[in-house]
Each structure stands twice: as structure tokens, then as C-alpha cells.
Motif scaffolding. Structure first.
Motif, PDB file in Angstrom:
ATOM      1  N   VAL A  91       6.583  -6.016 -16.123  1.00 33.65           N
ATOM      2  CA  VAL A  91       5.783  -7.140 -16.617  1.00 33.65           C
ATOM      3  C   VAL A  91       6.043  -8.380 -15.767  1.00 33.65           C
ATOM      4  N   GLY A  92       7.302  -8.641 -15.470  1.00 34.28           N
ATOM      5  CA  GLY A  92       7.632  -9.794 -14.638  1.00 34.28           C
ATOM      6  C   GLY A  92       6.978  -9.722 -13.278  1.00 34.28           C
ATOM      7  N   ALA A  93       6.945  -8.532 -12.699  1.00 33.56           N
ATOM      8  CA  ALA A  93       6.317  -8.372 -11.384  1.00 33.56           C
ATOM      9  C   ALA A  93       4.824  -8.679 -11.446  1.00 33.56           C
ATOM     10  N   VAL A  94       4.154  -8.214 -12.484  1.00 37.40           N
ATOM     11  CA  VAL A  94       2.714  -8.490 -12.605  1.00 37.40           C
ATOM     12  C   VAL A  94       2.483  -9.985 -12.792  1.00 37.40           C
ATOM     13  N   ILE A  95       3.287 -10.628 -13.613  1.00 40.80           N
ATOM     14  CA  ILE A  95       3.147 -12.073 -13.815  1.00 40.80           C
ATOM     15  C   ILE A  95       3.335 -12.818 -12.491  1.00 40.80           C
ATOM     16  N   LEU A  96       4.391 -12.506 -11.772  1.00 40.86           N
ATOM     17  CA  LEU A  96       4.652 -13.184 -10.497  1.00 40.86           C
ATOM     18  C   LEU A  96       3.586 -12.870  -9.454  1.00 40.86           C
ATOM     19  N   ALA A  97       3.157 -11.617  -9.400  1.00 44.60           N
ATOM     20  CA  ALA A  97       2.128 -11.228  -8.430  1.00 44.60           C
ATOM     21  C   ALA A  97       0.805 -11.938  -8.708  1.00 44.60           C
ATOM     22  N   ARG A  98       0.502 -12.171  -9.980  1.00 41.85           N
ATOM     23  CA  ARG A  98      -0.734 -12.870 -10.336  1.00 41.85           C
ATOM     24  C   ARG A  98      -0.660 -14.363 -10.042  1.00 41.85           C
ATOM     25  N   MET A  99       0.503 -14.956 -10.154  1.00 42.33           N
ATOM     26  CA  MET A  99       0.589 -16.417 -10.028  1.00 42.33           C
ATOM     27  C   MET A  99       0.654 -16.914  -8.595  1.00 42.33           C
ATOM     28  N   THR A 100       1.063 -16.055  -7.657  1.00 41.54           N
ATOM     29  CA  THR A 100       1.194 -16.524  -6.293  1.00 41.54           C
ATOM     30  C   THR A 100      -0.159 -16.642  -5.593  1.00 41.54           C
ATOM     31  N   ASP A 102      -0.335 -16.324  -2.346  1.00 42.82           N
ATOM     32  CA  ASP A 102      -0.141 -15.588  -1.103  1.00 42.82           C
ATOM     33  C   ASP A 102      -0.391 -14.088  -1.368  1.00 42.82           C
ATOM     34  N   PRO A 103      -1.528 -13.553  -0.903  1.00 37.93           N
ATOM     35  CA  PRO A 103      -1.847 -12.150  -1.175  1.00 37.93           C
ATOM     36  C   PRO A 103      -0.791 -11.172  -0.660  1.00 37.93           C
ATOM     37  N   ALA A 104      -0.210 -11.454   0.488  1.00 39.28           N
ATOM     38  CA  ALA A 104       0.812 -10.552   1.030  1.00 39.28           C
ATOM     39  C   ALA A 104       2.059 -10.547   0.145  1.00 39.28           C
ATOM     40  N   LEU A 105       2.468 -11.712  -0.320  1.00 37.63           N
ATOM     41  CA  LEU A 105       3.615 -11.792  -1.219  1.00 37.63           C
ATOM     42  C   LEU A 105       3.306 -11.089  -2.533  1.00 37.63           C
ATOM     43  N   SER A 106       2.113 -11.276  -3.043  1.00 36.06           N
ATOM     44  CA  SER A 106       1.706 -10.623  -4.285  1.00 36.06           C
ATOM     45  C   SER A 106       1.811  -9.104  -4.164  1.00 36.06           C
ATOM     46  N   ASP A 107       1.266  -8.558  -3.087  1.00 37.51           N
ATOM     47  CA  ASP A 107       1.347  -7.112  -2.857  1.00 37.51           C
ATOM     48  C   ASP A 107       2.797  -6.661  -2.695  1.00 37.51           C
ATOM     49  N   GLU A 108       3.593  -7.469  -1.992  1.00 44.74           N
ATOM     50  CA  GLU A 108       5.000  -7.125  -1.788  1.00 44.74           C
ATOM     51  C   GLU A 108       5.754  -7.075  -3.112  1.00 44.74           C
ATOM     52  N   ILE A 109       5.503  -8.022  -3.986  1.00 43.49           N
ATOM     53  CA  ILE A 109       6.170  -8.034  -5.297  1.00 43.49           C
ATOM     54  C   ILE A 109       5.886  -6.740  -6.042  1.00 43.49           C
ATOM     55  N   LEU A 110       4.640  -6.330  -6.073  1.00 41.68           N
ATOM     56  CA  LEU A 110       4.279  -5.093  -6.769  1.00 41.68           C
ATOM     57  C   LEU A 110       4.922  -3.874  -6.108  1.00 41.68           C
ATOM     58  N   GLU A 112       7.508  -3.602  -3.950  1.00 47.38           N
ATOM     59  CA  GLU A 112       8.971  -3.549  -3.951  1.00 47.38           C
ATOM     60  C   GLU A 112       9.544  -3.337  -5.354  1.00 47.38           C
ATOM     61  N   THR A 113       8.882  -3.866  -6.373  1.00 47.76           N
ATOM     62  CA  THR A 113       9.345  -3.616  -7.743  1.00 47.76           C
ATOM     63  C   THR A 113       9.178  -2.151  -8.092  1.00 47.76           C
ATOM     64  N   ALA A 114       8.038  -1.563  -7.729  1.00 53.96           N
ATOM     65  CA  ALA A 114       7.827  -0.136  -7.983  1.00 53.96           C
ATOM     66  C   ALA A 114       8.876   0.705  -7.259  1.00 53.96           C
ATOM     67  N   ALA A 115       9.141   0.375  -6.012  1.00 52.77           N
ATOM     68  CA  ALA A 115      10.139   1.128  -5.244  1.00 52.77           C
ATOM     69  C   ALA A 115      11.521   0.981  -5.857  1.00 52.77           C
ATOM     70  N   TRP A 116      11.873  -0.227  -6.251  1.00 55.15           N
ATOM     71  CA  TRP A 116      13.186  -0.467  -6.851  1.00 55.15           C
ATOM     72  C   TRP A 116      13.330   0.306  -8.166  1.00 55.15           C
TER      73      TRP A 116
END
Length: 124
Positions: A91-100, A102-110, A112-116
Motif C-alpha cells: 500500500v505504501g508503495a502505491v501511495i508513494l508511486a502515485r504522489m511522485t 517523476d514517472p521513472a521514480l514511480s515505476d522504480e518504487i513499484l 523495487e518493492t515487488a522485488a523486495w
């Protein structure tokens, strides 16, 4: 209503890798209308009525129960802990990915969280 949003959200039913990938996908991130109501409304819920907060809390508790049934752990307490941590990260990753902005950062958040999650909280 919150109940309608919850029913329409297609919320993750378990934490197995395909569901993690689906939840932490750009498509889900970009689906404001019928994506996860928890990610969409969490920050505003604190300012809502007690019945609205209770509805969101019930959904949160149910999601943790659902995830607890799918994650590995030595016992119920370990599975519960993994479910709480996994759902919080998702949930935190989706919230952060939506608020940024920066599209590249948004994709990275999703991504890297999935990988972690798949690395640190292997699924049953």
C-alpha cells in the motif's frame, strides 16, 4: 461509499507473486477510479467519521487475514507479521508511486518493492 469502493477495487486476495505483481503494477497505480481504496483514501480516512474509519479498518484487518493465509512463517505470529509488513509495503508503495511527479521514480518504487517483497517475504 467505502463499501462500494471496496467491492469494486479488486483488492489483492493473497500475497502470492502474481498478486504482488498485479497490485504493484503501473496499471493498478494509474487506476484511480477502481484501484485499491486503502491506497486512495488512507491519508484522508483520519478526518472521516467513526463509521467510515471502522469500515476502512475492517477492510485492513481482512486483508491482513487473507495475506496471513498465503505467506510462509514458522507459526501464526510469524505469518501475521509477514502479512502486516507485506501489505504495508504494498500500500505504501502505491501511495508513494502515485504522489511522485517523476514517472521513472514511480515505476522504480513499484518494481523495487515487488522485488523486495518476493525476496524477503517468500510466499507459501
Amino acid at each position: 461509499t467505502l463499501a462500494e469502493l471496496k467491492a469494486a477495487s479488486g483488492a489483492v486476495e493473497n500475497g502470492s507473486p502474481p498478486q504482488i505483481e498485479r497490485y504493484l503494477s503501473p496499471e493498478h497505480r494509474d487506476n484511480f477510479a477502481s484501484g485499491c481504496p486503502l491506497a486512495a483514501l488512507a491519508a484522508d480516512t483520519i478526518r472521516q467519521s467513526e463509521p467510515a474509519r471502522s469500515e476502512m479498518t475492517a477492510g485492513l484487518k481482512q486483508q491482513i487475514v487473507n495475506l496471513s493465509k498465503t505467506v510462509n512463517g514458522e507459526d501464526d505470529a510469524a505469518r501475521h507479521r509477514a502479512a502486516v509488513g507485506s501489505w504495508s509495503a504494498m500500500v505504501g508503495a502505491v501511495i508513494l508511486a502515485r504522489m511522485t511527479s517523476d514517472p521513472a521514480l514511480s515505476d522504480e518504487i513499484l518494481r523495487e518493492t515487488a522485488a523486495w517483497l518476493q525476496e524477503k517475504a517468500p510466499q507459501a
